[in-house]
Design a protein around this motif. Sequence first.
Motif, PDB file in Angstrom:
ATOM      1  N   GLY A   1      21.909   1.635  13.744  1.00 25.75           N
ATOM      2  CA  GLY A   1      22.778   0.463  13.791  1.00 25.75           C
ATOM      3  C   GLY A   1      22.957  -0.148  12.415  1.00 25.75           C
ATOM      4  N   TRP A   2      21.872  -0.232  11.647  1.00 18.54           N
ATOM      5  CA  TRP A   2      21.961  -0.738  10.279  1.00 18.54           C
ATOM      6  C   TRP A   2      22.735   0.226   9.387  1.00 18.54           C
TER       7      TRP A   2
ATOM      8  N   VAL B   1      24.074  -6.043  14.167  1.00 19.14           N
ATOM      9  CA  VAL B   1      23.844  -4.672  14.633  1.00 19.14           C
ATOM     10  C   VAL B   1      23.499  -4.662  16.113  1.00 19.14           C
TER      11      VAL B   1
END
Length: 597
Positions: A247-248, A239
């Motif tokens: 991002g995750w 990420v």
Amino acid sequence: MTLSRLSRPLACAAVTGALLLTTLTPTADARDGGFRVNPYLQNPTTTSMTVTWFSYDDAPGELVLDGPGHRGTRLVSDPEPQPVLAYTELERQQEIPGLEQGSWLHEDGNVKHVVRLTGLEPGSTYTYRVTQDGATVGAELSTAPGRRDWEHIRFMAMSDSETEPLGRVQRREWAPGLGAEDRPAATPGGEWDQTFGTTTLSGTRVLRYPLTEDDGYRRNLAVLHAQDPDFVLYPGDLVQGGGYQPGWDEFFRHNAGEVGSGLSSTPVLPALGNWESFGALNGGYGTPEDRSAVVRSRAKYHAYFDSPANGTPAHADNYYRLDYGPVTVITLDPNNGEPDAVPADTPASEKATGREYRGPGTDTQSNFTRAEYEAAGGTDLSDLNPGSTQYTWAERQLQSARRQGQVVVVQFHHSAYSSGEHGLPMYHADTSGQGGTPMRQYHPLFERYGVSAVISGHSEMFERSFVDEDGDGVGVHYYDVGVAGDGLRGERHDGPTLEAPLLRYNEFRRWTADQDEREVWAEVDGVRQLVSGGKHYGHLQVDLTRVSRGRAKAELVLTPVHSFPVLDADRRVVRTERRTYADVVTLELDARGRVLR
């Protein structure tokens, strides 16, 4: 609700009753309970598998398993709320040009569910379905074969996906490589600029890549899963900031969510990269007085992944060993070297320049120290250097795997031998402060115990190096597979501009996509098009096959694969094609799992 098939074909003969083996994923506009992250697989063995998923609510979920020895076996999860995965106010208020504000955010709620399936039969296929808050996801999983009862194993490796919502609209700079002089002009306002964009890289105007990061990663994954791998290695930088929750969300959107759910059928073996320690807009690496951003970032990684135990609870998930039939994968954590080092430790007048190499150094990052990290409450850092707990553990695992006659592969993020951005040690005048050379300290172990390949990322390029210190012709192949879906960098230049000659600091370099896969451009329907070669998003495919040719009892083939974009006369991407680079390596292995001459 959207309906989509998972990547691996389902064994319909094993389906009983009205079992519907499909994926039901709430859309971005209608998430009402159910799955935040679809089930994904970890820790595959001959008799077990871990299934993990995330929900919005804290109600238990139910998994039903069918296959050899199991007919409708029902298991209920124990929900575990994960407050460390909550959005920050900065994330809620973030604006990304080209996207509707907040359109990438989920509802509140991030609850973890883990079910460990045991009592499975080796080399067998099972179907499973998970029901959570009225939504159902179904998929297929396969156990590892026995150490002696196998014919063929295939796995993939990719690094540096560095997912983030910005990737949906961002096209990365396409660093010029061999043959780039034949590209269309990178003229501001020109045809390429109007279609895909151009930008400045090291003082030179260059093309932007035809695919966005998001699209490039999606198409790369489609190519990967179409080959039906047994498992996938992810050596770090999953990420764009481990402390950045969107991002995750994007990583799982592609791997266990609405865009794709390949990890629902294919187990993942992850590793910590440097980006997993970075908070992104939530404080970056913090300050020497407050490294809580780093602690929070690594905590998110630990929330998502549960790796096999390594005997040191404080180091859980950092490094681990997993045996998949005759293959042993050893995962290391290169993110903390002691004593801590920074570029400023070497006075300007004493810094190395050019190709000068004075040894590997001790540290791979200059962003924070152990003392700073622990002052912020962190407890999980693991030193990488000889004499450390991790190094001693790694040597024991290598000894054990060799006694058992395993085919050994190692993964970690920071490439020990790199021609790219992060190939220089901390004492070099041009270091990035994140060089992977300290991991060279493991090479004597790798060569002594017959490691077949070491797989890394970090420099966001495709590279193979070969190291044979004792000169017997049997060394170790090192790969940088950092082309999952983010940057497309090339070999480093010996100067601040792209006109400077290549540095070639890595004397063990054998191949890079940047300088060994010439871009071939031709006039197609009156438009200059790339017809072959060049740097593209991709991954490494590894095939292990049982053979019987004299002393050779197995063959290991390592194939660099890329997803090639095909454009039409209007410069629209009409498709991507699976293509392979020329640098295919074939290794013959003896009955003990060692590479033959």
